[in-house]
Design a protein around this motif. Structure first.
Motif, PDB file in Angstrom:
ATOM      1  N   ALA A  72       0.859  -1.193   0.000  1.00 58.37           N
ATOM      2  CA  ALA A  72       0.000   0.000   0.000  1.00 58.37           C
ATOM      3  C   ALA A  72       0.890   1.235   0.000  1.00 58.37           C
ATOM      4  O   ALA A  72       1.744   1.387   0.867  1.00 58.37           O
ATOM      5  CB  ALA A  72      -0.920   0.001   1.220  1.00 58.37           C
ATOM      6  N   HIS A  73       0.693   2.116  -0.977  1.00 65.49           N
ATOM      7  CA  HIS A  73       1.529   3.308  -1.077  1.00 65.49           C
ATOM      8  C   HIS A  73       1.175   4.260   0.061  1.00 65.49           C
ATOM      9  O   HIS A  73       0.055   4.740   0.163  1.00 65.49           O
ATOM     10  CB  HIS A  73       1.322   3.983  -2.430  1.00 65.49           C
ATOM     11  CG  HIS A  73       1.737   3.118  -3.586  1.00 65.49           C
ATOM     12  ND1 HIS A  73       3.040   2.760  -3.808  1.00 65.49           N
ATOM     13  CD2 HIS A  73       1.002   2.522  -4.555  1.00 65.49           C
ATOM     14  CE1 HIS A  73       3.110   1.999  -4.891  1.00 65.49           C
ATOM     15  NE2 HIS A  73       1.887   1.833  -5.357  1.00 65.49           N
ATOM     16  N   GLY A  74       2.111   4.513   0.927  1.00 67.79           N
ATOM     17  CA  GLY A  74       1.905   5.364   2.089  1.00 67.79           C
ATOM     18  C   GLY A  74       2.971   5.078   3.124  1.00 67.79           C
ATOM     19  O   GLY A  74       4.010   4.478   2.819  1.00 67.79           O
ATOM     20  N   GLN A  75       2.728   5.495   4.339  1.00 66.15           N
ATOM     21  CA  GLN A  75       3.679   5.300   5.439  1.00 66.15           C
ATOM     22  C   GLN A  75       3.069   4.340   6.455  1.00 66.15           C
ATOM     23  O   GLN A  75       1.880   4.433   6.773  1.00 66.15           O
ATOM     24  CB  GLN A  75       3.988   6.640   6.109  1.00 66.15           C
ATOM     25  CG  GLN A  75       4.478   7.716   5.144  1.00 66.15           C
ATOM     26  CD  GLN A  75       5.822   7.364   4.526  1.00 66.15           C
ATOM     27  OE1 GLN A  75       6.723   6.911   5.212  1.00 66.15           O
ATOM     28  NE2 GLN A  75       5.942   7.583   3.224  1.00 66.15           N
ATOM     29  N   TYR A  76       3.896   3.438   6.997  1.00 65.23           N
ATOM     30  CA  TYR A  76       3.423   2.410   7.917  1.00 65.23           C
ATOM     31  C   TYR A  76       4.216   2.511   9.211  1.00 65.23           C
ATOM     32  O   TYR A  76       5.446   2.476   9.195  1.00 65.23           O
ATOM     33  CB  TYR A  76       3.612   1.029   7.265  1.00 65.23           C
ATOM     34  CG  TYR A  76       3.173  -0.147   8.101  1.00 65.23           C
ATOM     35  CD1 TYR A  76       1.839  -0.317   8.465  1.00 65.23           C
ATOM     36  CD2 TYR A  76       4.101  -1.108   8.516  1.00 65.23           C
ATOM     37  CE1 TYR A  76       1.438  -1.407   9.222  1.00 65.23           C
ATOM     38  CE2 TYR A  76       3.704  -2.203   9.270  1.00 65.23           C
ATOM     39  CZ  TYR A  76       2.372  -2.342   9.618  1.00 65.23           C
ATOM     40  OH  TYR A  76       1.977  -3.425  10.368  1.00 65.23           O
ATOM     41  N   TYR A  77       3.510   2.682  10.330  1.00 63.31           N
ATOM     42  CA  TYR A  77       4.150   2.864  11.627  1.00 63.31           C
ATOM     43  C   TYR A  77       3.615   1.802  12.593  1.00 63.31           C
ATOM     44  O   TYR A  77       2.401   1.710  12.804  1.00 63.31           O
ATOM     45  CB  TYR A  77       3.839   4.246  12.207  1.00 63.31           C
ATOM     46  CG  TYR A  77       4.171   5.408  11.287  1.00 63.31           C
ATOM     47  CD1 TYR A  77       5.386   6.085  11.389  1.00 63.31           C
ATOM     48  CD2 TYR A  77       3.253   5.844  10.328  1.00 63.31           C
ATOM     49  CE1 TYR A  77       5.679   7.161  10.563  1.00 63.31           C
ATOM     50  CE2 TYR A  77       3.536   6.913   9.493  1.00 63.31           C
ATOM     51  CZ  TYR A  77       4.758   7.563   9.609  1.00 63.31           C
ATOM     52  OH  TYR A  77       5.032   8.624   8.779  1.00 63.31           O
ATOM     53  N   TRP A  91      -1.393   3.001   9.169  1.00 59.70           N
ATOM     54  CA  TRP A  91      -0.982   3.317   7.799  1.00 59.70           C
ATOM     55  C   TRP A  91      -1.497   4.723   7.508  1.00 59.70           C
ATOM     56  O   TRP A  91      -2.646   5.051   7.819  1.00 59.70           O
ATOM     57  CB  TRP A  91      -1.583   2.326   6.808  1.00 59.70           C
ATOM     58  CG  TRP A  91      -1.329   2.692   5.365  1.00 59.70           C
ATOM     59  CD1 TRP A  91      -0.288   2.290   4.592  1.00 59.70           C
ATOM     60  CD2 TRP A  91      -2.141   3.538   4.533  1.00 59.70           C
ATOM     61  NE1 TRP A  91      -0.396   2.841   3.329  1.00 59.70           N
ATOM     62  CE2 TRP A  91      -1.517   3.614   3.270  1.00 59.70           C
ATOM     63  CE3 TRP A  91      -3.326   4.248   4.749  1.00 59.70           C
ATOM     64  CZ2 TRP A  91      -2.051   4.356   2.226  1.00 59.70           C
ATOM     65  CZ3 TRP A  91      -3.849   5.003   3.708  1.00 59.70           C
ATOM     66  CH2 TRP A  91      -3.208   5.043   2.466  1.00 59.70           C
ATOM     67  N   SER A  92      -0.644   5.558   6.920  1.00 56.85           N
ATOM     68  CA  SER A  92      -1.018   6.926   6.602  1.00 56.85           C
ATOM     69  C   SER A  92      -0.697   7.230   5.146  1.00 56.85           C
ATOM     70  O   SER A  92       0.376   6.859   4.645  1.00 56.85           O
ATOM     71  CB  SER A  92      -0.268   7.913   7.514  1.00 56.85           C
ATOM     72  OG  SER A  92      -0.516   9.248   7.111  1.00 56.85           O
ATOM     73  N   ARG A  93      -1.611   7.919   4.503  1.00 59.23           N
ATOM     74  CA  ARG A  93      -1.381   8.296   3.101  1.00 59.23           C
ATOM     75  C   ARG A  93      -0.227   9.279   2.978  1.00 59.23           C
ATOM     76  O   ARG A  93       0.475   9.304   1.963  1.00 59.23           O
ATOM     77  CB  ARG A  93      -2.663   8.903   2.528  1.00 59.23           C
ATOM     78  CG  ARG A  93      -2.632   9.163   1.032  1.00 59.23           C
ATOM     79  CD  ARG A  93      -4.014   9.495   0.512  1.00 59.23           C
ATOM     80  NE  ARG A  93      -4.947   8.405   0.748  1.00 59.23           N
ATOM     81  CZ  ARG A  93      -5.018   7.300   0.001  1.00 59.23           C
ATOM     82  NH1 ARG A  93      -4.191   7.143  -1.018  1.00 59.23           N
ATOM     83  NH2 ARG A  93      -5.896   6.376   0.270  1.00 59.23           N
ATOM     84  N   THR A  94      -0.004  10.108   3.995  1.00 58.74           N
ATOM     85  CA  THR A  94       1.070  11.090   3.990  1.00 58.74           C
ATOM     86  C   THR A  94       1.950  10.879   5.218  1.00 58.74           C
ATOM     87  O   THR A  94       1.516  10.289   6.208  1.00 58.74           O
ATOM     88  CB  THR A  94       0.505  12.521   4.008  1.00 58.74           C
ATOM     89  OG1 THR A  94      -0.277  12.703   5.189  1.00 58.74           O
ATOM     90  CG2 THR A  94      -0.369  12.786   2.786  1.00 58.74           C
ATOM     91  N   PRO A  95       3.195  11.356   5.186  1.00 58.02           N
ATOM     92  CA  PRO A  95       4.071  11.187   6.357  1.00 58.02           C
ATOM     93  C   PRO A  95       3.493  11.866   7.590  1.00 58.02           C
ATOM     94  O   PRO A  95       2.839  12.906   7.508  1.00 58.02           O
ATOM     95  CB  PRO A  95       5.381  11.857   5.915  1.00 58.02           C
ATOM     96  CG  PRO A  95       5.333  11.864   4.429  1.00 58.02           C
ATOM     97  CD  PRO A  95       3.891  12.012   4.061  1.00 58.02           C
TER      98      PRO A  95
END
Length: 230
Positions: A72-77, A91-95
């Motif tokens: 999934a294109h985005g950021q994963y924390y 998961w976030s679409r933007t940082p």
């Protein structure tokens, strides 16, 4: 060079936060994945593709979800819990600014389970707390009160509350879906997955299809109040 990179990352994050707020809407999905035999990265990617959330909050996350950081294109924390095989993730679409753990009150009884943590993050001037609260009905309300005291401004507390009956939190409103989100042993329906907000307006709240987990995902759309725009 490091300072230049930091300034670039900060500027990028501010610009993306502004883009989120200018849309006037923040969409969040929250899902307890069921860590033993539940949802996998592909199930989450499919929901992201279909519903286009800005944030996807997850509870009972294990290493099996790690491929989401690629699929999934985005950021994963992720946020692990000491003493447990599962934890929290977003998961976030933007940082995002680095999500931080918030230690929650725990039971003092002998043989108690390990301490739980909330995952607290900031996006476009709002605070979002991803939670998987304790089963004790007094304890999980104490945990909510601590989160409320530890945050300020427009805030949403979202996730698996493990709460039965009404939940009252000063300054907050319960805006989550009203239908059941979990069936214990496929028989008894409970509304465990909830959302409480302070100084935020929820324009849409609904459950999604259950999928491979024993919890239904919940989807929430928020409109920005004027004082929440960065």
């Amino acid at each position: 060079m490091g300072k230049i990179a930091d300034r670039f990352t900060t500027g990028l994050r501010r610009r993306e936060d502004t883009e989120v707020s200018q849309r006037g809407r923040l969409r969040i999905i929250s899902w307890n994945l069921l860590h033993r035999s539940g949802a996998l990265a592909g199930d989450i990617s499919a929901l992201i593709e279909r519903h286009q959330p800005d944030l996807f909050l997850m509870q009972e996350v294990t290493g099996a979800i790690e491929p989401l950081s690629v699929s999934a294109h985005g950021q994963y924390y992720t946020q692990s819990w000491p003493g447990r095989r599962h934890g929290l993730a977003v998961w976030s679409r933007t940082p995002l600014q680095n999500p931080r753990p918030l230690e929650l009150p725990s039971s003092k009884l002998p043989g108690r389970l390990p301490t739980r943590f909330a995952q607290v993050l900031e996006i476009a001037g709002l605070t979002v707390a991803n939670v998987h609260l304790s089963h004790g009905q007094i304890l999980n309300r104490r945990q909510l009160r601590l989160i409320a005291r530890s945050t300020e401004g427009p805030t949403a507390i979202i996730g698996d509350y493990n709460s039965f009956g009404p939940v009252v939190l000063r300054g907050f409103s319960d805006v989550g879906p009203r239908g059941s989100t979990h069936h214990a042993h496929d028989l008894l329906p409970f509304r465990l997955d909830r959302c409480m907000v302070r100084r935020l307006h929820c324009s849409n709240a609904r459950t999604l299809l259950k999928g491979p987990s024993d919890h239904r995902p919940i989807l929430l759309d928020f409109r920005y109040p004027g004082d929440a725009r960065p």
